[in-house]
Design a protein around this motif. Structure first.
Motif, short mmCIF file in Angstrom:
data_model
loop_
_atom_site.label_atom_id
_atom_site.label_comp_id
_atom_site.label_asym_id
_atom_site.label_seq_id
_atom_site.Cartn_x
_atom_site.Cartn_y
_atom_site.Cartn_z
N LEU A 62 5.11 10.70 -1.64
CA LEU A 62 4.76 9.29 -1.75
C LEU A 62 5.29 8.55 -0.53
CD1 LEU A 62 3.52 7.09 -3.62
CD2 LEU A 62 5.86 6.65 -4.40
N ARG A 63 4.41 7.79 0.11
CA ARG A 63 4.80 7.04 1.30
C ARG A 63 4.40 5.58 1.14
NH1 ARG A 63 5.94 10.52 5.63
NH2 ARG A 63 5.33 12.69 5.26
N LEU A 64 5.28 4.70 1.59
CA LEU A 64 4.97 3.27 1.62
C LEU A 64 4.30 2.99 2.96
CD1 LEU A 64 5.18 0.39 0.50
CD2 LEU A 64 7.46 0.23 1.56
N ILE A 65 3.01 2.70 2.92
CA ILE A 65 2.24 2.45 4.13
C ILE A 65 2.47 1.03 4.63
CG2 ILE A 65 -0.05 2.51 5.18
CD1 ILE A 65 1.00 5.21 4.15
N GLN A 66 2.53 0.08 3.71
CA GLN A 66 2.76 -1.32 4.07
C GLN A 66 3.45 -2.02 2.91
OE1 GLN A 66 2.25 -3.43 6.87
NE2 GLN A 66 3.48 -4.68 5.48
N GLY A 67 4.57 -2.66 3.18
CA GLY A 67 5.27 -3.42 2.15
C GLY A 67 4.51 -4.68 1.80
N PHE A 68 4.98 -5.40 0.79
CA PHE A 68 4.27 -6.58 0.30
C PHE A 68 4.09 -7.63 1.40
CE2 PHE A 68 5.20 -5.06 -3.98
CZ PHE A 68 4.02 -5.38 -4.61
N LEU A 119 9.41 -1.81 -7.48
CA LEU A 119 8.92 -3.12 -7.90
C LEU A 119 9.84 -3.82 -8.89
CD1 LEU A 119 5.13 -2.27 -8.42
CD2 LEU A 119 6.23 -3.27 -6.41
N LYS A 120 10.86 -3.13 -9.36
CA LYS A 120 11.71 -3.68 -10.42
C LYS A 120 12.38 -4.98 -10.01
CE LYS A 120 13.50 -0.65 -13.04
NZ LYS A 120 14.30 0.48 -13.56
N VAL A 167 0.85 -1.20 0.00
CA VAL A 167 0.00 0.00 0.00
C VAL A 167 0.88 1.24 0.00
CG1 VAL A 167 -1.82 1.27 1.19
CG2 VAL A 167 -1.78 -1.23 1.30
N PHE A 168 0.67 2.11 -1.00
CA PHE A 168 1.34 3.40 -1.09
C PHE A 168 0.29 4.50 -0.95
CE2 PHE A 168 4.01 0.50 -3.46
CZ PHE A 168 5.31 0.90 -3.18
N ILE A 182 -2.26 -5.77 6.74
CA ILE A 182 -2.65 -4.69 5.84
C ILE A 182 -3.81 -3.90 6.45
CG2 ILE A 182 -3.46 -4.10 3.52
CD1 ILE A 182 -2.24 -6.72 2.55
N HIS A 183 -4.75 -4.61 7.02
CA HIS A 183 -5.92 -4.00 7.67
C HIS A 183 -5.44 -3.03 8.75
CE1 HIS A 183 -9.74 -3.68 9.80
NE2 HIS A 183 -10.33 -4.30 8.80
#
Length: 250
Positions: free
Chosen positions: A29-35, A90-91, A22-23, A42-43
């Motif tokens: 731009l902030r990464l709220i939760q990585g994969f 994501l690369k 989640v971005f 995530i919730h």
């Protein structure tokens, strides 16, 4: 239904094992939760109110202590920068990645609009092409979801349709059921074929390279794939070789 509630419902109903990150575009731009495939995690990240990166309650439209609305809302430069950062993030992950872009505006037109002499976006056409090139290299398909929902006097949605088609994704608009639109985006992007081809044109001058995929027997099938890409030159170094490009069709 409030956006946060729809987003939470989408996460809670996701297929077991599905991985999401989640971005959010707030002051940057902030990464709220990585994969992660942990839906509870995530919730919790979506509900968190800080002090670290989080989705503010005024996310998507409301003013906050930093100013009115989200940072760079409706501006081409920040949108390009954010997508480029996501592409670079994501690369390192192999295979196709689907990015669901939730917004009320998508200020990065592509295709014929970049060659219109009267369009102010022409001044940033090189930056637009660079961003799409980064999305291509990271094997990303964009799924724009218009958060305006149903509006009394709908305007054209050509920009998000062009964005989606140019990356092999699909655009969704004109519907208040954001959660269900996101479900459709996930379903659309979960089944695809990997196709490779060797381009015959080795002149990388930023021009459009059109792609067409056809079926011998079309039937009721509707193809969705990257319709074109820009021949953006690589950084200074050896001349490009005739290597295979990859696109994803679903």
């Amino acid at each position: 239904m409030a956006f946060h509630e729809q987003l939470l419902n989408f996460v809670d109903s996701a297929e077991p094992g599905a991985r999401f990150a989640v971005f959010a575009n707030t002051t940057r731009l902030r990464l709220i939760q990585g994969f992660t495939s942990d839906r509870a995690r995530i919730h919790a990240a979506i509900l968190s109110q800080g002090p670290g990166p989080h989705l503010p309650k005024v996310f998507l439209g409301g003013p906050d202590e930093f100013g009115p609305g989200e940072y760079g809302a409706g501006e081409t430069g920040p949108a390009l920068w954010n997508l480029t950062l996501i592409a670079n993030y994501l690369k390192g992950l192999p295979g196709r990645k689907n990015v669901i872009w939730l917004a009320s505006g998508f200020p990065i037109p592509t295709g014929p609009s970049l060659s219109a002499a009267t369009n102010p976006i022409l001044l940033q056409s090189d930056a637009v092409k660079h961003t799409y090139d980064e999305l291509l290299k990271s094997q990303i398909a964009l799924y724009p979801v218009d958060l305006k929902g149903v509006v009394p006097r709908p305007v054209g949605n050509q920009d998000e349709d062009d964005i989606a088609q140019s990356t092999g994704g699909h655009a969704y608009h004109g519907d208040n059921g954001i959660r269900f639109l996101m479900d459709e985006a996930v379903t659309h992007g979960s089944s695809f074929y990997s196709l490779s081809y060797a381009p015959s044109n080795l002149k990388y001058d930023g021009s459009e390279r059109h792609i067409e995929v056809t079926l011998a027997r079309k039937g009721d099938y509707k193809l969705s794939y990257r319709r074109f890409h820009y021949g953006v030159p690589e950084p200074a170094g050896p001349p490009p070789s005739k290597t295979a490009d990859t696109l994803y069709a679903s």
